[in-house]
Scaffold this motif. Sequence first.
Motif, PDB file in Angstrom:
ATOM      1  N   ARG A 201      -7.505  13.198 -17.832  1.00 17.25           N
ATOM      2  CA  ARG A 201      -6.555  12.251 -18.412  1.00 17.25           C
ATOM      3  C   ARG A 201      -5.591  13.001 -19.332  1.00 17.25           C
ATOM      4  NH1 ARG A 201      -7.536   6.851 -18.177  1.00 17.25           N
ATOM      5  NH2 ARG A 201      -6.753   6.369 -20.230  1.00 17.25           N
ATOM      6  N   GLN A 202      -4.373  12.652 -19.256  1.00 16.82           N
ATOM      7  CA  GLN A 202      -3.377  13.324 -20.076  1.00 16.82           C
ATOM      8  C   GLN A 202      -2.297  12.334 -20.508  1.00 16.82           C
ATOM      9  OE1 GLN A 202      -1.058  15.745 -16.705  1.00 16.82           O
ATOM     10  NE2 GLN A 202      -3.261  15.984 -16.658  1.00 16.82           N
ATOM     11  N   GLY A 203      -1.695  12.621 -21.634  1.00 12.91           N
ATOM     12  CA  GLY A 203      -0.678  11.737 -22.162  1.00 12.91           C
ATOM     13  C   GLY A 203       0.704  12.176 -21.710  1.00 12.91           C
ATOM     14  N   SER A 204       1.705  11.529 -22.290  1.00 12.86           N
ATOM     15  CA  SER A 204       3.089  11.920 -21.981  1.00 12.86           C
ATOM     16  C   SER A 204       3.905  11.792 -23.255  1.00 12.86           C
ATOM     17  CB  SER A 204       3.662  11.054 -20.871  1.00 12.86           C
ATOM     18  OG  SER A 204       3.681   9.709 -21.281  1.00 12.86           O
ATOM     19  N   SER A 205       4.951  12.601 -23.342  1.00 16.47           N
ATOM     20  CA  SER A 205       5.780  12.602 -24.554  1.00 16.47           C
ATOM     21  C   SER A 205       7.249  12.759 -24.204  1.00 16.47           C
ATOM     22  CB  SER A 205       5.387  13.772 -25.471  1.00 16.47           C
ATOM     23  OG  SER A 205       4.064  13.637 -25.913  1.00 16.47           O
ATOM     24  N   LEU A 206       8.067  12.059 -24.969  1.00 18.95           N
ATOM     25  CA  LEU A 206       9.524  12.247 -24.932  1.00 18.95           C
ATOM     26  C   LEU A 206       9.935  12.587 -26.356  1.00 18.95           C
ATOM     27  CD1 LEU A 206      10.762   9.211 -22.819  1.00 18.95           C
ATOM     28  CD2 LEU A 206      10.926  11.615 -22.181  1.00 18.95           C
ATOM     29  N   VAL A 207      10.645  13.696 -26.529  1.00 20.65           N
ATOM     30  CA  VAL A 207      10.944  14.175 -27.885  1.00 20.65           C
ATOM     31  C   VAL A 207      12.414  14.553 -27.996  1.00 20.65           C
ATOM     32  CG1 VAL A 207      10.383  15.919 -29.616  1.00 20.65           C
ATOM     33  CG2 VAL A 207       8.602  15.100 -28.085  1.00 20.65           C
ATOM     34  N   ALA A 208      13.031  14.210 -29.124  1.00 19.80           N
ATOM     35  CA  ALA A 208      14.416  14.634 -29.386  1.00 19.80           C
ATOM     36  C   ALA A 208      14.508  15.137 -30.827  1.00 19.80           C
ATOM     37  CB  ALA A 208      15.379  13.473 -29.181  1.00 19.80           C
ATOM     38  N   ARG A 209      15.295  16.157 -31.010  1.00 17.26           N
ATOM     39  CA  ARG A 209      15.542  16.661 -32.367  1.00 17.26           C
ATOM     40  C   ARG A 209      17.000  17.072 -32.471  1.00 17.26           C
ATOM     41  NH1 ARG A 209      12.794  22.095 -34.272  1.00 17.26           N
ATOM     42  NH2 ARG A 209      14.678  22.978 -35.101  1.00 17.26           N
ATOM     43  N   LEU A 210      17.654  16.614 -33.516  1.00 12.07           N
ATOM     44  CA  LEU A 210      19.042  17.011 -33.757  1.00 12.07           C
ATOM     45  C   LEU A 210      19.086  17.739 -35.096  1.00 12.07           C
ATOM     46  CD1 LEU A 210      22.058  16.896 -32.948  1.00 12.07           C
ATOM     47  CD2 LEU A 210      22.215  14.777 -34.257  1.00 12.07           C
TER      48      LEU A 210
END
Lengths: 362, 160
Positions: A201-210
Amino acid sequence: MPLCERVRKWRAPVLMAALPCAVPVGAAAGDAAPGWEAQVLLFPSLTWVARTGAEVPAAGLPRKEATPAASLFVRGGRGRLRFLLEAAATDESASLERLKLGWETTRLAVWAGRFHNPATYWHDRYHHGEYVQPSISHPPIAAFEEGGGVLPQHLVGGLARARLPAGRRGLWELSLAAGRGPALGDGRLEPLHLTDLGRRRQGSSLVARLGWRPDELGDAEAGLVAARHRVPLAVPGAGTARVTVLGLYGAWSGAEWEVTGKAVRMRTALAGRRGRVTAAYLHVGRALGPQWLLYGRRDLASGLGGDPYLGRFPHFPGHGGALGLRWDFARGHALKLELARHRDGGGRTLRMWGLQWSAVLP
Amino acid sequence: MRRGAGLAALALLLFLGSQAGRAEQAEGKAVPPGAVVVAVARESPLQRLTLEALRRAFLGLPVERDGIRVLPLVNRSDPLLYEIFLQKVVFLSARSYTRLLLSRTLRTGAPRPPEYTDLAALREALAARPGAVAVLWARDVHADPRLRVLQVLWAGEEAP
Protein backbone atom coordinates in the motif's frame (compact mmCIF):
# COMPACT_ATOMS: atom_id res chain seq x y z
CA MET A 1 28.47 -5.92 23.69
CA PRO A 2 30.17 -8.94 22.01
CA LEU A 3 32.84 -8.12 19.45
CA CYS A 4 30.96 -9.67 16.50
CA GLU A 5 27.92 -7.56 17.35
CA ARG A 6 30.06 -4.42 17.50
CA VAL A 7 31.47 -5.24 14.06
CA ARG A 8 27.96 -5.78 12.68
CA LYS A 9 26.79 -2.47 14.20
CA TRP A 10 29.50 -0.50 12.42
CA ARG A 11 29.57 -2.50 9.17
CA ALA A 12 27.08 -0.53 7.07
CA PRO A 13 28.37 3.01 7.77
CA VAL A 14 32.00 1.90 7.47
CA LEU A 15 31.33 0.22 4.12
CA MET A 16 29.55 3.36 2.98
CA ALA A 17 32.50 5.47 4.07
CA ALA A 18 34.89 3.20 2.18
CA LEU A 19 32.89 3.33 -1.04
CA PRO A 20 34.32 6.64 -2.33
CA CYS A 21 37.80 5.04 -2.17
CA ALA A 22 36.68 2.74 -4.99
CA VAL A 23 35.73 5.73 -7.14
CA PRO A 24 38.54 7.02 -9.37
CA VAL A 25 40.13 10.10 -7.83
CA GLY A 26 39.41 12.06 -11.02
CA ALA A 27 35.70 11.54 -10.59
CA ALA A 28 35.76 13.40 -7.31
CA ALA A 29 37.51 16.29 -9.00
CA GLY A 30 35.03 16.43 -11.86
CA ASP A 31 36.76 14.38 -14.57
CA ALA A 32 34.89 11.17 -15.23
CA ALA A 33 34.65 9.54 -18.66
CA PRO A 34 34.92 11.95 -21.61
CA GLY A 35 31.77 14.07 -21.81
CA TRP A 36 30.66 12.91 -18.41
CA GLU A 37 31.43 14.62 -15.16
CA ALA A 38 30.74 13.33 -11.68
CA GLN A 39 31.36 14.30 -8.09
CA VAL A 40 31.27 12.23 -4.91
CA LEU A 41 30.76 13.56 -1.41
CA LEU A 42 30.68 11.61 1.82
CA PHE A 43 29.05 12.81 5.03
CA PRO A 44 30.11 10.59 7.97
CA SER A 45 28.83 11.26 11.47
CA LEU A 46 28.83 9.81 14.95
CA THR A 47 26.10 10.85 17.35
CA TRP A 48 25.88 10.16 21.08
CA VAL A 49 22.49 10.76 22.66
CA ALA A 50 21.31 10.55 26.27
CA ARG A 51 17.59 10.84 26.99
CA THR A 52 15.82 11.51 30.25
CA GLY A 53 12.14 11.58 31.17
CA ALA A 54 9.67 9.00 32.41
CA GLU A 55 8.29 8.44 28.92
CA VAL A 56 11.54 7.35 27.27
CA PRO A 57 10.82 3.58 27.42
CA ALA A 58 7.18 4.10 26.37
CA ALA A 59 8.33 5.94 23.27
CA GLY A 60 10.46 2.93 22.39
CA LEU A 61 13.69 4.90 22.69
CA PRO A 62 16.88 3.81 24.44
CA ARG A 63 18.15 6.01 27.26
CA LYS A 64 21.62 6.13 25.72
CA GLU A 65 22.81 5.34 22.25
CA ALA A 66 25.72 5.95 19.90
CA THR A 67 24.84 6.01 16.23
CA PRO A 68 27.50 5.80 13.54
CA ALA A 69 26.14 6.96 10.19
CA ALA A 70 27.33 7.85 6.73
CA SER A 71 25.62 9.45 3.79
CA LEU A 72 27.04 9.07 0.30
CA PHE A 73 26.16 11.65 -2.31
CA VAL A 74 26.94 11.24 -6.00
CA ARG A 75 26.02 13.74 -8.66
CA GLY A 76 26.93 13.93 -12.28
CA GLY A 77 25.81 14.51 -15.80
CA ARG A 78 26.54 14.92 -19.44
CA GLY A 79 25.29 17.93 -21.37
CA ARG A 80 21.84 18.69 -20.00
CA LEU A 81 21.41 15.21 -18.53
CA ARG A 82 21.78 14.98 -14.75
CA PHE A 83 21.77 12.23 -12.19
CA LEU A 84 21.83 12.39 -8.43
CA LEU A 85 22.12 9.66 -5.83
CA GLU A 86 22.05 9.89 -2.05
CA ALA A 87 22.39 6.76 0.09
CA ALA A 88 22.42 6.69 3.88
CA ALA A 89 23.51 4.01 6.30
CA THR A 90 23.40 3.73 10.07
CA ASP A 91 24.20 0.83 12.37
CA GLU A 92 20.60 -0.34 11.94
CA SER A 93 19.73 0.26 8.31
CA ALA A 94 20.97 1.28 4.89
CA SER A 95 18.78 2.77 2.19
CA LEU A 96 18.73 4.67 -1.05
CA GLU A 97 17.34 8.02 0.07
CA ARG A 98 17.33 9.76 -3.30
CA LEU A 99 17.89 8.53 -6.82
CA LYS A 100 16.79 10.76 -9.64
CA LEU A 101 17.52 11.37 -13.26
CA GLY A 102 16.91 14.78 -14.78
CA TRP A 103 17.09 17.11 -17.73
CA GLU A 104 18.18 20.66 -16.97
CA THR A 105 18.19 23.94 -18.87
CA THR A 106 18.98 27.40 -17.53
CA ARG A 107 15.37 27.98 -16.52
CA LEU A 108 13.87 24.51 -16.08
CA ALA A 109 14.84 21.21 -14.49
CA VAL A 110 12.71 18.09 -14.74
CA TRP A 111 13.52 15.05 -12.58
CA ALA A 112 12.11 11.55 -12.19
CA GLY A 113 12.88 9.08 -9.43
CA ARG A 114 12.91 9.18 -5.63
CA PHE A 115 13.37 12.62 -4.16
CA HIS A 116 12.72 14.72 -1.08
CA ASN A 117 9.40 16.49 -0.68
CA PRO A 118 10.20 20.02 -1.90
CA ALA A 119 7.67 21.53 0.52
CA THR A 120 9.90 20.55 3.45
CA TYR A 121 12.29 23.44 3.23
CA TRP A 122 14.64 22.11 5.94
CA HIS A 123 15.44 18.95 3.96
CA ASP A 124 15.49 20.75 0.65
CA ARG A 125 18.32 22.78 2.18
CA TYR A 126 20.25 20.17 4.16
CA HIS A 127 19.04 16.74 2.92
CA HIS A 128 20.96 13.93 4.70
CA GLY A 129 24.15 15.91 5.17
CA GLU A 130 24.51 16.09 8.95
CA TYR A 131 27.54 18.34 8.50
CA VAL A 132 25.55 20.87 6.43
CA GLN A 133 22.73 21.05 8.97
CA PRO A 134 23.51 23.54 11.74
CA SER A 135 21.93 21.46 14.53
CA ILE A 136 21.87 17.80 15.59
CA SER A 137 18.08 17.45 15.69
CA HIS A 138 15.56 18.29 12.97
CA PRO A 139 12.46 20.38 13.61
CA PRO A 140 9.78 17.75 14.42
CA ILE A 141 7.56 18.87 11.56
CA ALA A 142 10.46 18.22 9.17
CA ALA A 143 11.47 14.83 10.61
CA PHE A 144 12.06 11.99 8.17
CA GLU A 145 9.60 9.10 8.16
CA GLU A 146 12.10 6.80 9.91
CA GLY A 147 12.65 9.47 12.56
CA GLY A 148 8.98 9.68 13.54
CA GLY A 149 7.98 12.36 11.01
CA VAL A 150 4.29 12.90 10.31
CA LEU A 151 4.47 14.13 6.72
CA PRO A 152 5.73 12.24 3.65
CA GLN A 153 9.36 13.29 3.09
CA HIS A 154 10.35 10.91 0.29
CA LEU A 155 8.29 10.68 -2.89
CA VAL A 156 8.67 8.48 -5.96
CA GLY A 157 7.52 10.27 -9.09
CA GLY A 158 8.29 13.47 -10.98
CA LEU A 159 9.65 16.85 -9.90
CA ALA A 160 9.91 20.04 -11.97
CA ARG A 161 11.66 23.26 -10.96
CA ALA A 162 11.26 26.46 -12.96
CA ARG A 163 13.46 29.50 -12.35
CA LEU A 164 12.37 32.97 -13.44
CA PRO A 165 14.15 36.29 -12.94
CA ALA A 166 12.68 38.60 -10.30
CA GLY A 167 14.01 42.09 -10.94
CA ARG A 168 17.67 42.74 -11.65
CA ARG A 169 19.21 40.26 -9.20
CA GLY A 170 16.34 38.24 -7.77
CA LEU A 171 14.82 34.92 -8.67
CA TRP A 172 11.47 33.17 -8.50
CA GLU A 173 11.61 29.41 -8.20
CA LEU A 174 8.54 27.24 -8.66
CA SER A 175 8.74 23.55 -7.69
CA LEU A 176 5.99 21.12 -8.57
CA ALA A 177 6.03 17.46 -7.58
CA ALA A 178 3.69 14.52 -7.94
CA GLY A 179 4.37 11.03 -6.76
CA ARG A 180 3.71 8.02 -4.63
CA GLY A 181 4.47 8.21 -0.92
CA PRO A 182 4.44 6.33 2.39
CA ALA A 183 1.68 4.43 4.13
CA LEU A 184 0.89 4.80 7.83
CA GLY A 185 1.95 1.82 9.92
CA ASP A 186 1.86 1.33 13.66
CA GLY A 187 2.50 4.84 14.96
CA ARG A 188 4.87 5.83 12.16
CA LEU A 189 5.04 6.35 8.42
CA GLU A 190 6.52 3.52 6.37
CA PRO A 191 8.66 5.19 3.71
CA LEU A 192 8.22 4.09 0.12
CA HIS A 193 11.38 2.88 -1.62
CA LEU A 194 11.88 2.34 -5.33
CA THR A 195 11.84 -1.40 -4.76
CA ASP A 196 8.43 -1.14 -3.04
CA LEU A 197 6.61 0.18 -6.10
CA GLY A 198 3.57 -1.97 -6.86
CA ARG A 199 4.28 -4.23 -3.88
CA ARG A 200 2.44 -2.70 -0.96
CA ARG A 201 0.00 0.00 0.00
CA GLN A 202 1.30 3.41 -0.85
CA GLY A 203 0.06 6.96 -0.67
CA SER A 204 0.14 9.79 -3.17
CA SER A 205 1.22 13.41 -2.96
CA LEU A 206 0.88 16.61 -4.93
CA VAL A 207 3.27 19.35 -3.83
CA ALA A 208 3.93 22.95 -4.89
CA ARG A 209 6.44 25.46 -3.59
CA LEU A 210 6.97 29.02 -4.74
CA GLY A 211 10.15 30.64 -3.49
CA TRP A 212 11.58 34.12 -3.94
CA ARG A 213 15.21 35.03 -3.57
CA PRO A 214 16.13 38.71 -3.46
CA ASP A 215 19.62 37.79 -4.73
CA GLU A 216 19.98 34.77 -6.96
CA LEU A 217 23.52 34.25 -5.66
CA GLY A 218 22.64 34.65 -2.00
CA ASP A 219 21.24 32.43 0.71
CA ALA A 220 18.07 34.36 1.59
CA GLU A 221 14.75 32.93 0.50
CA ALA A 222 11.07 33.22 1.37
CA GLY A 223 8.06 31.48 -0.04
CA LEU A 224 4.86 29.51 0.15
CA VAL A 225 4.20 25.78 0.15
CA ALA A 226 1.08 23.78 -0.57
CA ALA A 227 0.66 20.01 -0.54
CA ARG A 228 -2.04 17.40 -0.63
CA HIS A 229 -1.19 13.95 0.69
CA ARG A 230 -3.23 10.76 0.71
CA VAL A 231 -1.74 8.42 3.30
CA PRO A 232 -3.35 4.95 3.47
CA LEU A 233 -3.20 2.96 6.67
CA ALA A 234 -0.93 -0.02 6.14
CA VAL A 235 -3.68 -2.43 7.21
CA PRO A 236 -5.92 -3.10 4.19
CA GLY A 237 -9.43 -1.73 4.57
CA ALA A 238 -8.46 0.60 7.43
CA GLY A 239 -8.97 3.71 5.33
CA THR A 240 -6.87 6.55 3.99
CA ALA A 241 -5.92 9.81 5.67
CA ARG A 242 -6.12 13.02 3.68
CA VAL A 243 -3.71 15.76 4.72
CA THR A 244 -3.72 19.22 3.16
CA VAL A 245 -0.79 21.46 4.04
CA LEU A 246 -0.47 25.21 3.49
CA GLY A 247 2.51 27.10 4.80
CA LEU A 248 5.11 29.78 4.51
CA TYR A 249 8.84 29.72 5.12
CA GLY A 250 11.83 32.01 5.14
CA ALA A 251 15.60 31.87 5.58
CA TRP A 252 18.30 34.47 5.84
CA SER A 253 21.92 34.42 6.87
CA GLY A 254 24.45 37.18 7.32
CA ALA A 255 27.99 37.41 8.63
CA GLU A 256 26.87 36.86 12.23
CA TRP A 257 23.23 35.80 12.27
CA GLU A 258 21.19 33.12 10.55
CA VAL A 259 17.45 32.57 10.72
CA THR A 260 15.29 29.80 9.27
CA GLY A 261 11.59 29.46 9.97
CA LYS A 262 8.47 27.80 8.73
CA ALA A 263 4.79 27.69 9.73
CA VAL A 264 2.21 25.29 8.35
CA ARG A 265 -1.50 24.79 8.72
CA MET A 266 -2.64 21.20 8.22
CA ARG A 267 -6.19 20.05 7.59
CA THR A 268 -6.62 16.35 8.17
CA ALA A 269 -9.39 13.83 7.58
CA LEU A 270 -9.51 10.17 8.52
CA ALA A 271 -12.41 7.76 9.05
CA GLY A 272 -15.03 10.51 8.86
CA ARG A 273 -13.27 12.72 11.42
CA ARG A 274 -11.59 16.02 10.64
CA GLY A 275 -8.90 18.02 12.35
CA ARG A 276 -6.75 21.12 12.10
CA VAL A 277 -3.18 21.40 13.28
CA THR A 278 -0.81 24.36 13.23
CA ALA A 279 2.90 23.71 13.52
CA ALA A 280 5.92 25.98 13.26
CA TYR A 281 9.62 26.22 13.99
CA LEU A 282 12.13 29.02 14.19
CA HIS A 283 15.87 28.38 14.13
CA VAL A 284 18.20 31.25 15.05
CA GLY A 285 21.98 31.03 15.00
CA ARG A 286 24.61 33.53 16.14
CA ALA A 287 28.23 33.15 15.04
CA LEU A 288 30.73 33.55 17.88
CA GLY A 289 33.80 34.03 15.76
CA PRO A 290 34.66 32.17 12.57
CA GLN A 291 34.47 28.66 14.10
CA TRP A 292 31.68 28.80 16.66
CA LEU A 293 27.91 28.96 16.24
CA LEU A 294 25.43 29.26 19.07
CA TYR A 295 21.97 28.18 17.96
CA GLY A 296 18.49 27.74 19.29
CA ARG A 297 15.28 26.41 17.83
CA ARG A 298 11.71 26.74 19.02
CA ASP A 299 9.13 24.17 17.87
CA LEU A 300 5.41 24.81 18.29
CA ALA A 301 2.29 22.82 17.49
CA SER A 302 -1.36 23.12 18.40
CA GLY A 303 -4.32 20.82 17.88
CA LEU A 304 -2.31 17.59 18.17
CA GLY A 305 -4.39 15.84 20.83
CA GLY A 306 -7.72 15.33 19.14
CA ASP A 307 -6.52 15.20 15.57
CA PRO A 308 -7.60 12.01 13.74
CA TYR A 309 -4.33 11.80 11.78
CA LEU A 310 -1.74 13.27 14.17
CA GLY A 311 -3.37 11.23 16.97
CA ARG A 312 -1.88 8.18 15.24
CA PHE A 313 1.59 9.46 16.18
CA PRO A 314 1.33 9.41 19.99
CA HIS A 315 4.99 10.32 20.49
CA PHE A 316 5.22 13.12 17.94
CA PRO A 317 7.18 15.81 19.83
CA GLY A 318 5.30 18.87 18.67
CA HIS A 319 6.28 21.40 21.36
CA GLY A 320 9.71 22.23 22.60
CA GLY A 321 13.03 23.43 21.41
CA ALA A 322 16.74 22.89 21.22
CA LEU A 323 19.79 24.86 22.26
CA GLY A 324 23.22 24.03 20.99
CA LEU A 325 26.76 24.98 20.19
CA ARG A 326 28.59 24.09 16.99
CA TRP A 327 32.35 24.12 16.59
CA ASP A 328 33.87 23.88 13.11
CA PHE A 329 37.26 22.70 14.33
CA ALA A 330 38.96 21.71 11.09
CA ARG A 331 38.32 21.99 7.40
CA GLY A 332 35.12 20.01 6.80
CA HIS A 333 34.68 18.79 10.39
CA ALA A 334 32.23 19.95 13.04
CA LEU A 335 31.37 19.06 16.61
CA LYS A 336 27.90 19.90 17.93
CA LEU A 337 26.59 19.80 21.47
CA GLU A 338 22.83 20.11 21.90
CA LEU A 339 20.22 20.07 24.61
CA ALA A 340 16.65 19.49 23.43
CA ARG A 341 13.38 19.30 25.32
CA HIS A 342 10.08 18.34 23.72
CA ARG A 343 6.52 17.51 24.76
CA ASP A 344 4.18 15.31 22.75
CA GLY A 345 0.41 15.64 22.25
CA GLY A 346 -0.27 13.70 25.44
CA GLY A 347 1.80 16.11 27.53
CA ARG A 348 4.73 13.70 27.99
CA THR A 349 8.14 15.34 28.18
CA LEU A 350 11.37 14.06 26.68
CA ARG A 351 14.80 15.60 27.26
CA MET A 352 17.84 14.86 25.18
CA TRP A 353 21.54 15.62 25.36
CA GLY A 354 23.36 15.08 22.13
CA LEU A 355 26.97 15.23 21.01
CA GLN A 356 27.78 14.79 17.35
CA TRP A 357 30.86 14.74 15.17
CA SER A 358 30.09 15.24 11.49
CA ALA A 359 32.20 15.86 8.42
CA VAL A 360 32.20 16.25 4.66
CA LEU A 361 34.79 14.44 2.54
CA PRO A 362 36.63 15.31 0.41
CA MET B 1 41.02 77.40 -27.21
CA ARG B 2 43.86 76.88 -24.74
CA ARG B 3 41.39 75.36 -22.28
CA GLY B 4 40.13 72.93 -24.95
CA ALA B 5 43.67 71.84 -25.76
CA GLY B 6 44.33 71.24 -22.06
CA LEU B 7 41.25 69.06 -21.75
CA ALA B 8 42.22 67.09 -24.85
CA ALA B 9 45.71 66.50 -23.45
CA LEU B 10 44.24 65.36 -20.15
CA ALA B 11 41.88 62.94 -21.94
CA LEU B 12 44.83 61.60 -23.97
CA LEU B 13 46.85 61.07 -20.81
CA LEU B 14 43.95 59.27 -19.13
CA PHE B 15 43.45 57.07 -22.20
CA LEU B 16 47.13 56.16 -22.40
CA GLY B 17 47.18 55.50 -18.68
CA SER B 18 44.25 53.13 -18.87
CA GLN B 19 45.83 51.31 -21.84
CA ALA B 20 49.06 50.99 -19.91
CA GLY B 21 47.10 49.48 -17.01
CA ARG B 22 45.47 46.93 -19.31
CA ALA B 23 48.82 46.06 -20.83
CA GLU B 24 50.21 45.54 -17.33
CA GLN B 25 47.41 43.16 -16.47
CA ALA B 26 47.60 41.27 -19.74
CA GLU B 27 51.35 40.98 -19.54
CA GLY B 28 51.16 39.72 -15.99
CA LYS B 29 54.84 40.31 -15.21
CA ALA B 30 54.20 43.96 -14.34
CA VAL B 31 51.63 43.11 -11.71
CA PRO B 32 53.11 43.47 -8.19
CA PRO B 33 54.04 40.05 -6.76
CA GLY B 34 51.92 40.71 -3.67
CA ALA B 35 48.79 41.38 -5.70
CA VAL B 36 45.85 38.99 -5.63
CA VAL B 37 44.94 38.00 -9.16
CA VAL B 38 42.64 35.80 -11.17
CA ALA B 39 44.87 33.35 -13.04
CA VAL B 40 44.21 31.16 -16.07
CA ALA B 41 46.26 28.91 -18.32
CA ARG B 42 48.48 30.84 -20.76
CA GLU B 43 46.59 29.22 -23.66
CA SER B 44 43.15 29.89 -22.16
CA PRO B 45 40.70 31.67 -24.51
CA LEU B 46 39.33 33.63 -21.52
CA GLN B 47 39.99 37.36 -21.93
CA ARG B 48 38.05 39.00 -19.13
CA LEU B 49 35.54 38.10 -16.43
CA THR B 50 33.35 40.59 -14.62
CA LEU B 51 33.33 40.29 -10.84
CA GLU B 52 29.68 39.23 -11.11
CA ALA B 53 30.58 36.40 -13.51
CA LEU B 54 33.47 35.36 -11.28
CA ARG B 55 31.19 35.33 -8.24
CA ARG B 56 28.58 33.26 -10.10
CA ALA B 57 31.18 30.71 -11.13
CA PHE B 58 32.64 30.36 -7.62
CA LEU B 59 29.12 30.03 -6.20
CA GLY B 60 28.56 26.98 -8.38
CA LEU B 61 26.39 28.54 -11.09
CA PRO B 62 27.13 27.91 -14.78
CA VAL B 63 29.12 30.67 -16.53
CA GLU B 64 30.25 30.70 -20.16
CA ARG B 65 32.65 33.34 -21.52
CA ASP B 66 34.67 33.61 -24.71
CA GLY B 67 33.13 30.37 -25.97
CA ILE B 68 34.17 28.27 -23.00
CA ARG B 69 32.60 27.05 -19.75
CA VAL B 70 34.35 28.66 -16.78
CA LEU B 71 35.68 26.08 -14.32
CA PRO B 72 36.39 27.65 -10.91
CA LEU B 73 39.13 26.08 -8.77
CA VAL B 74 39.09 27.14 -5.12
CA ASN B 75 42.57 27.85 -3.77
CA ARG B 76 42.82 26.87 -0.09
CA SER B 77 46.59 26.55 -0.04
CA ASP B 78 47.01 29.84 1.84
CA PRO B 79 44.57 30.91 4.61
CA LEU B 80 45.21 34.64 4.06
CA LEU B 81 44.59 34.35 0.32
CA TYR B 82 41.43 32.32 0.96
CA GLU B 83 40.19 35.04 3.31
CA ILE B 84 40.83 37.70 0.66
CA PHE B 85 39.02 35.52 -1.89
CA LEU B 86 36.00 35.26 0.43
CA GLN B 87 35.94 39.03 0.90
CA LYS B 88 36.68 40.14 -2.66
CA VAL B 89 34.91 37.49 -4.73
CA VAL B 90 32.09 35.66 -2.96
CA PHE B 91 31.29 38.22 -0.22
CA LEU B 92 30.57 35.46 2.32
CA SER B 93 32.10 34.08 5.48
CA ALA B 94 33.92 30.76 5.17
CA ARG B 95 31.08 28.99 6.97
CA SER B 96 28.36 30.54 4.79
CA TYR B 97 30.31 29.83 1.60
CA THR B 98 30.89 26.16 2.45
CA ARG B 99 27.29 25.66 3.47
CA LEU B 100 25.84 27.50 0.47
CA LEU B 101 27.89 25.41 -1.96
CA LEU B 102 27.07 22.13 -0.24
CA SER B 103 23.40 22.99 0.05
CA ARG B 104 23.20 23.97 -3.64
CA THR B 105 24.99 20.80 -4.68
CA LEU B 106 22.79 18.58 -2.54
CA ARG B 107 19.63 20.28 -3.76
CA THR B 108 20.16 20.76 -7.47
CA GLY B 109 23.09 18.49 -8.25
CA ALA B 110 25.08 21.53 -9.39
CA PRO B 111 28.83 20.83 -9.39
CA ARG B 112 30.77 22.05 -6.37
CA PRO B 113 33.98 23.85 -7.36
CA PRO B 114 36.97 21.61 -6.60
CA GLU B 115 39.17 22.77 -3.70
CA TYR B 116 42.96 22.58 -3.64
CA THR B 117 45.10 22.76 -0.54
CA ASP B 118 48.30 22.12 -2.49
CA LEU B 119 49.54 24.98 -4.66
CA ALA B 120 51.47 22.74 -7.06
CA ALA B 121 48.38 20.61 -7.69
CA LEU B 122 46.32 23.73 -8.23
CA ARG B 123 48.79 25.11 -10.79
CA GLU B 124 48.80 21.75 -12.59
CA ALA B 125 45.00 21.74 -12.79
CA LEU B 126 44.91 25.37 -13.88
CA ALA B 127 47.47 24.83 -16.65
CA ALA B 128 45.75 21.69 -17.90
CA ARG B 129 42.24 23.11 -18.32
CA PRO B 130 41.55 26.02 -20.68
CA GLY B 131 38.38 27.13 -18.84
CA ALA B 132 39.86 26.91 -15.34
CA VAL B 133 40.20 30.05 -13.20
CA ALA B 134 41.68 30.41 -9.73
CA VAL B 135 42.62 33.19 -7.33
CA LEU B 136 46.37 33.28 -6.66
CA TRP B 137 49.13 35.57 -5.46
CA ALA B 138 50.65 37.24 -8.55
CA ARG B 139 54.12 35.92 -7.60
CA ASP B 140 52.81 32.33 -7.91
CA VAL B 141 51.55 33.10 -11.40
CA HIS B 142 54.83 34.79 -12.42
CA ALA B 143 56.70 31.69 -11.25
CA ASP B 144 54.84 29.40 -13.63
CA PRO B 145 55.26 30.08 -17.37
CA ARG B 146 52.16 27.99 -18.14
CA LEU B 147 49.92 30.55 -16.38
CA ARG B 148 48.96 34.17 -16.95
CA VAL B 149 47.15 36.89 -15.05
CA LEU B 150 43.61 37.45 -16.28
CA GLN B 151 42.92 40.38 -14.00
CA VAL B 152 43.97 41.93 -10.71
CA LEU B 153 41.53 41.57 -7.83
CA TRP B 154 43.54 43.41 -5.20
CA ALA B 155 46.78 45.30 -5.81
CA GLY B 156 47.44 45.08 -2.03
CA GLU B 157 50.76 44.93 -0.28
CA GLU B 158 53.40 42.26 -0.29
CA ALA B 159 51.99 39.18 1.43
CA PRO B 160 53.71 38.16 4.63
